[in-house]
Design a protein around this motif. Structure first.
Motif, PDB file in Angstrom:
ATOM      1  N   ILE A   1       1.793  13.847  -6.918  1.00 48.32           N
ATOM      2  CA  ILE A   1       2.868  13.648  -7.886  1.00 48.32           C
ATOM      3  C   ILE A   1       3.320  12.201  -7.803  1.00 48.32           C
ATOM      4  O   ILE A   1       3.900  11.789  -6.799  1.00 48.32           O
ATOM      5  N   ASN A   2       3.035  11.417  -8.839  1.00 50.93           N
ATOM      6  CA  ASN A   2       3.487  10.023  -8.778  1.00 50.93           C
ATOM      7  C   ASN A   2       4.933   9.914  -9.256  1.00 50.93           C
ATOM      8  O   ASN A   2       5.507  10.847  -9.809  1.00 50.93           O
ATOM      9  N   ILE A   3       5.512   8.768  -9.031  1.00 48.53           N
ATOM     10  CA  ILE A   3       6.939   8.576  -9.257  1.00 48.53           C
ATOM     11  C   ILE A   3       7.346   8.834 -10.712  1.00 48.53           C
ATOM     12  O   ILE A   3       8.368   9.473 -10.987  1.00 48.53           O
ATOM     13  N   HIS A   4       6.548   8.349 -11.666  1.00 43.83           N
ATOM     14  CA  HIS A   4       6.926   8.485 -13.073  1.00 43.83           C
ATOM     15  C   HIS A   4       6.856   9.950 -13.512  1.00 43.83           C
ATOM     16  O   HIS A   4       7.706  10.412 -14.294  1.00 43.83           O
ATOM     17  N   MET A   5       5.876  10.676 -12.997  1.00 46.10           N
ATOM     18  CA  MET A   5       5.778  12.098 -13.300  1.00 46.10           C
ATOM     19  C   MET A   5       7.004  12.837 -12.774  1.00 46.10           C
ATOM     20  O   MET A   5       7.599  13.666 -13.472  1.00 46.10           O
TER      21      MET A   5
ATOM     22  N   ASN B   1      -2.558   3.960  -6.523  1.00 43.46           N
ATOM     23  CA  ASN B   1      -3.901   3.620  -6.973  1.00 43.46           C
ATOM     24  C   ASN B   1      -4.881   4.728  -6.610  1.00 43.46           C
ATOM     25  O   ASN B   1      -4.691   5.453  -5.632  1.00 43.46           O
ATOM     26  N   LYS B   2      -5.939   4.825  -7.383  1.00 49.48           N
ATOM     27  CA  LYS B   2      -6.982   5.801  -7.097  1.00 49.48           C
ATOM     28  C   LYS B   2      -7.533   5.560  -5.696  1.00 49.48           C
ATOM     29  O   LYS B   2      -7.892   4.440  -5.342  1.00 49.48           O
ATOM     30  N   GLY B   3      -7.563   6.609  -4.896  1.00 55.13           N
ATOM     31  CA  GLY B   3      -8.086   6.490  -3.540  1.00 55.13           C
ATOM     32  C   GLY B   3      -7.044   6.145  -2.498  1.00 55.13           C
ATOM     33  O   GLY B   3      -7.331   6.172  -1.302  1.00 55.13           O
TER      34      GLY B   3
ATOM     35  N   GLN C   1       0.831  -1.201   0.000  1.00 58.46           N
ATOM     36  CA  GLN C   1       0.000   0.000   0.000  1.00 58.46           C
ATOM     37  C   GLN C   1       0.868   1.254   0.000  1.00 58.46           C
ATOM     38  O   GLN C   1       0.463   2.302  -0.496  1.00 58.46           O
ATOM     39  N   THR C   2       2.077   1.144   0.550  1.00 59.28           N
ATOM     40  CA  THR C   2       2.961   2.302   0.631  1.00 59.28           C
ATOM     41  C   THR C   2       3.558   2.682  -0.720  1.00 59.28           C
ATOM     42  O   THR C   2       4.181   3.752  -0.836  1.00 59.28           O
TER      43      THR C   2
END
Length: 495
Positions: A315-319, A230-232, A225-226
């Motif tokens: 901000i996700n990792i790939h962004m 995912n959405k939410g 989960q860390t």
């Protein structure tokens, strides 16, 4: 009506993979210099059979086992000496990274900071080998290295959370039995998904009567989960943020002249406080609050306020890997964000490749293949799979855990409760965007461990990435920390 014909034996053989499980393991003798003194050891390379209840061969697991010996005249290992089992992650990776990167008596020569050297590559002595303190067994899970299922369609049993733990657990049982090492102090070291496996094994094997003195978790991820954007699930945005800050600091994208430690202290406080609360509020976040959070996120990531605002504060990792150095037409690595990459199209939303992986894959691949065949004398025309064929991690069977987020931290808590003498050391890299150090802090603080057992946990932090040991200075620090950890784990303790 034509008669049913029994399948021809030739047809049956086509479905069987020839595995050298009945061959005698290959044993070779070596020495290196450790602390200015000759250090003698043997290496055993072989294939361990995994069989079903009827005795039918189901798979073979390739391993390389190291034992300290007194010299070339006395080649009998000490059955009372500590014994450590080692594996890497993926899921679907062979054991090559820890083996030839930090733990074994040989290591791949990279540049001092861990960058790719020019070919041809070189394998050198590793005076910082953990073999100084414990015998070692490097395990390639089924489908990696030379390990294979006995039949072409027989791998599914092993390619999942449950089957993987059970098969490695059975390997450990067999190795202890065949090598007569049941009386040895026992350790595990896993890296990345290997930490998920190690935590699961600690709970699984104690139910089989096998207890460990200590477990080393390198670049740990126990609760997925860390790390699942995912959405939410807002948790990863919070837990990745300090590594974004470390990365921006390294690439001189942070405003001001704060030290790395000061920058991380500030961002950790923000991430677990104001930022966490802001994400929890969702659309109820007031405009003034949002503006403040946007400004601070930009400060801590080195990104523009406009970009941060457009991400909805997430901000996700790939962004991040693509955006931080976009103005330079460069990306940063996922496994080690110190390294820069060049994409074919700088305008894409995510990186084309991980430059920190492309920098280590060729030398480790070349040196492993050369070492196993030429130095260790294990002759096989099988393809040594550094990674399993296909994207095995995408096909991985998470079992019931697929209904939520897979988590083996409870298995680790359970093992510590049942075996209060076991110690755990967790090594974290500040520039690791695969398994961020702040996510490990979060997981460890949410184990639900009894207060009397909290002293069994210790951590180390390194100024490098996922494989912190590719940096020469951090390799030395890691060895020092692990040496102290093993010493504490073996020290006499009362109940």
């Amino acid at each position: 009506m034509p008669e049913d014909k029994e399948p021809k034996k030739e047809d049956e053989k086509k479905d069987v993979i020839p595995l050298p499980v009945d061959d005698e393991p290959v044993v070779t003798h070596h020495s290196i210099e450790v602390n200015g003194e000759p250090f003698h050891y043997t290496v055993t390379a072989g294939m361990m059979p995994l069989r079903d209840e009827t005795g039918e061969l189901e798979a073979g697991i390739f391993y390389m086992a190291y034992s300290k010996v007194s010299g070339f005249k006395d080649l009998v290992p000490d059955s009372k000496r500590p014994l450590m089992f080692s594996f890497n992650g993926g899921p679907g990776s062979s054991s090559v990274w820890l083996h030839l990167g930090a733990v074994g008596p040989k290591r791949v020569r990279l540049q001092d900071d861990g960058a790719l050297p020019p070919p041809p590559y070189e394998l050198v002595d590793n005076p910082h080998t953990w073999l100084e303190h414990t015998d070692l067994v490097f395990i390639d899970p089924v489908g990696t290295g030379y390990s294979r299922p006995a039949k072409k369609d027989g791998g599914e049993k092993y390619w999942g959370l449950k089957g993987d733990i059970e098969s490695i657990g059975e390997f450990i049982r067999l190795f202890l039995t065949r090598s007569e090492r049941w009386s040895s102090p026992l350790f595990l070291v896993g890296e990345s998904y290997g930490t998920t496996r190690a935590a699961g094994l600690s709970g699984y094997l104690i139910e089989q009567g096998i207890a460990f003195n200590g477990i080393v978790l390198v670049s740990s991820i126990l609760n997925l989960q860390t790390a699942r954007f995912n959405k939410g699930n807002d948790l990863p945005y919070i837990l990745f943020l300090p590594t974004y800050t470390a990365t921006a600091w390294y690439h001189k994208k942070l405003r001001g002249s704060r030290s790395l430690s000061a920058s991380l202290k500030q961002v950790e406080d923000f991430a677990s406080g104001e930022y966490m609360l802001a994400l929890a509020k969702g659309n109820n976040l007031r405009p003034a609050e949002r503006k403040s959070v946007v400004k601070k996120l930009a400060k801590f990531t080195g990104l523009s306020t406009e970009y941060v605002d457009n991400t909805d504060l997430r901000i996700n990792i790939h962004m991040f890997c693509k955006e931080l150095l976009r103005s330079q037409k460069r990306t940063v690595g996922r496994l080690d964000s110190r390294f820069k990459g060049i994409d074919a199209n700088a305008a894409e939303a995510r990186p084309e490749v991980d430059p920190s992986m492309t920098g280590i894959l060729p030398p480790y691949t070349a040196m492993l293949n050369d070492y196993v065949r030429r130095v260790l004398g294990f002759k096989s025309d099988l393809y040594y799979r550094i990674f399993a064929e296909g994207k095995l991690h995408e096909k991985w069977d998470w079992g019931k855990a697929s209904e939520g987020h897979p988590d083996t931290s409870e298995a680790l808590r359970s093992a510590l409760t049942r075996n209060p003498f076991m110690r755990v050391f967790v090594a974290n890299g500040y520039y690791d965007l695969a398994t961020p150090y702040f996510a490990t802090k979060y997981t460890l603080s949410h184990l639900g461990l009894d207060p009397s057992l909290k002293g069994n946990l210790s951590t180390g932090y390194y100024e490098a990435g996922h494989m912190m040991y590719i940096n020469t200075d951090e390799l030395v620090r890691l060895k020092t920390d692990v040496s102290a950890f093993i010493g504490k784990a073996l020290a006499p303790r009362s109940a």
